[in-house]
Scaffold this active site. Sequence first.
Site, short mmCIF file in Angstrom:
data_model
loop_
_atom_site.label_atom_id
_atom_site.label_comp_id
_atom_site.label_asym_id
_atom_site.label_seq_id
_atom_site.Cartn_x
_atom_site.Cartn_y
_atom_site.Cartn_z
N LEU A 23 0.83 -1.21 0.00
CA LEU A 23 0.00 0.00 0.00
C LEU A 23 0.86 1.25 0.00
O LEU A 23 0.38 2.35 -0.22
CB LEU A 23 -0.91 0.00 1.23
CG LEU A 23 -1.98 -1.09 1.24
CD1 LEU A 23 -2.67 -1.15 2.59
CD2 LEU A 23 -2.98 -0.86 0.13
N GLY A 26 5.67 3.33 5.03
CA GLY A 26 5.50 4.16 6.21
C GLY A 26 6.89 4.66 6.61
O GLY A 26 7.84 4.50 5.86
N LYS A 27 7.01 5.25 7.80
CA LYS A 27 8.30 5.81 8.23
C LYS A 27 9.35 4.71 8.37
O LYS A 27 10.49 4.86 7.97
CB LYS A 27 8.14 6.50 9.59
CG LYS A 27 7.76 7.97 9.51
CD LYS A 27 7.57 8.55 10.90
CE LYS A 27 6.50 7.80 11.68
NZ LYS A 27 5.70 8.66 12.54
N VAL A 31 3.91 -1.09 4.13
CA VAL A 31 2.57 -1.48 4.55
C VAL A 31 1.96 -2.32 3.42
O VAL A 31 2.03 -1.92 2.26
CB VAL A 31 1.68 -0.24 4.81
CG1 VAL A 31 0.28 -0.67 5.20
CG2 VAL A 31 2.30 0.64 5.89
N LYS A 46 1.51 -3.47 8.71
CA LYS A 46 2.63 -2.53 8.70
C LYS A 46 3.85 -3.28 9.22
O LYS A 46 3.82 -3.81 10.33
CB LYS A 46 2.31 -1.31 9.57
CG LYS A 46 3.31 -0.17 9.44
CD LYS A 46 2.87 1.07 10.21
CE LYS A 46 2.28 2.14 9.33
NZ LYS A 46 2.13 3.46 9.96
N ASP A 140 -0.14 14.92 17.17
CA ASP A 140 0.46 14.93 15.82
C ASP A 140 -0.62 14.90 14.75
O ASP A 140 -0.52 14.17 13.77
CB ASP A 140 1.40 13.73 15.68
CG ASP A 140 2.42 13.95 14.55
OD1 ASP A 140 3.09 12.98 14.16
OD2 ASP A 140 2.49 15.08 14.05
C1 LIG Z 1 -1.22 6.99 8.77
C2 LIG Z 1 0.18 6.67 8.34
C3 LIG Z 1 1.12 7.83 8.60
N1 LIG Z 1 0.17 6.38 6.92
C4 LIG Z 1 0.42 5.14 6.50
O1 LIG Z 1 0.65 4.24 7.25
C5 LIG Z 1 0.46 4.97 4.97
C6 LIG Z 1 1.78 4.36 4.56
C7 LIG Z 1 1.48 3.51 3.41
C8 LIG Z 1 -0.02 3.26 3.33
C9 LIG Z 1 -0.65 4.03 4.47
N2 LIG Z 1 -1.13 3.14 5.51
C10 LIG Z 1 -2.39 2.57 5.41
N3 LIG Z 1 -3.07 2.68 4.25
C11 LIG Z 1 -4.31 2.14 4.16
N4 LIG Z 1 -5.00 2.22 2.99
C12 LIG Z 1 -4.60 2.65 1.75
C13 LIG Z 1 -3.39 3.32 1.54
C14 LIG Z 1 -3.04 3.74 0.25
C15 LIG Z 1 -3.91 3.49 -0.82
C16 LIG Z 1 -3.55 3.97 -2.19
O2 LIG Z 1 -3.82 5.09 -2.54
N5 LIG Z 1 -2.90 3.18 -3.06
C17 LIG Z 1 -2.53 1.84 -2.72
C18 LIG Z 1 -2.55 3.75 -4.36
C19 LIG Z 1 -3.24 2.98 -5.46
C20 LIG Z 1 -2.83 3.59 -6.81
N6 LIG Z 1 -1.36 3.64 -6.93
C21 LIG Z 1 -1.03 4.25 -8.24
C22 LIG Z 1 -0.69 4.41 -5.86
C23 LIG Z 1 -1.04 3.83 -4.49
C24 LIG Z 1 -5.11 2.83 -0.61
C25 LIG Z 1 -5.46 2.42 0.69
N7 LIG Z 1 -4.92 1.53 5.21
C26 LIG Z 1 -4.25 1.39 6.37
C27 LIG Z 1 -2.96 1.90 6.51
C28 LIG Z 1 -2.22 1.74 7.83
F1 LIG Z 1 -2.05 2.94 8.41
F2 LIG Z 1 -2.94 0.96 8.63
F3 LIG Z 1 -1.03 1.20 7.64
#
Ligand SMILES: CC(C)NC(=O)[C@H]1CCC[C@H]1Nc1nc(Nc2ccc(C(=O)N(C)C3CCN(C)CC3)cc2)ncc1C(F)(F)F
Length: 280
Positions: A23, A26-27, A31, A46, A140
Amino acid sequence: PEASSEADKKRWMLNDFDIGKPLGRGKFGHVYLAREKRSNHIVALKVLFKSQLKQSQVEHQLRREVEIQSHLRHPNILRLYGYFYDQKRVYLILEYAAKGELYKELQKCKYFSERRAATYVASLARALIYCHGKHVIHRDIKPENLLVGAQGELKIADFGWSVHTFNRRRTMCGTLDYLPPEMVESVEHDASVDIWSLGILCFEFLYGMPPFEAKEHSDTYRRIVQVDLKFPAKPIVSSAAKDLISQMLVKDSSQRLPLKKVLEHPWIVQNADPSGVYKG
Ligand SMILES: CC(C)NC(=O)[C@H]1CCC[C@H]1Nc1nc(Nc2ccc(C(=O)N(C)C3CCN(C)CC3)cc2)ncc1C(F)(F)F
């Protein structure tokens, strides 16, 4: 039986999951989309490398994040179902947010309509009221830490900087933009830091950038401690929205509009969708 922590109730292992597409990063690692084999439940897995956690000395922060997030149950807070680890990695079993990262959506449409911004601010205020009720401050709140669920609902994620207010820390956090004066001046702080950050977020939802942004760190620092709040001429934003932001971005933390009053503010009442979901 003695209350075991939610997160380590069940002994999870990698073999319990089918791993799907990545997906993103992350830092401290990647994921992945994953499916728990017995229940067919879709989750986000993650994966964090112990080596990186050690060299960044964030193990205690991760433990706190797991402890805090695994106990929180709210529709606008990303669930942490559990964790496990092997020789080299720590795995967090997290709720999958089907519509991805809010900051990407904000970058794409530059800024949000007042109805969309108000709907998001209201759902975040409700989530923060829930957290503060449990003596948890997030510390944050920013677009990068917000994900979007399948119905378009916001999910606060990444409790890496959250604390139980009983053992308050004065650690410095990530980007300065979102820090209130008392954290930038690293004096004692309390739950009202999240009210400040919600005010910053509301401003960024409406204008596409945070209010005290500057080229140099030192300039951002000065603008924050002086609360040098200026509303751009474009895009046109209602005076009600500006009034709410001005009541949240107050230097004296005790004078910031309480979250319950945020939910009663005319701008929220007139613009936020009661369901907490922006329907476009
Ligand atoms: C809060 C934290 C700081 N952030 C994170 O952890 C980030 C770091 C990487 C992903 C995200 N973590 C999560 N992401 C999701 N869902 C998700 C994410 C991205 C897309 C998406 O747009 N694509 C796959 C696109 C699809 C199209 N292509 C072209 C690009 C990627 C679709 C659904 N659910 C739970 C989490 C969790 F948090 F549980 F890990």
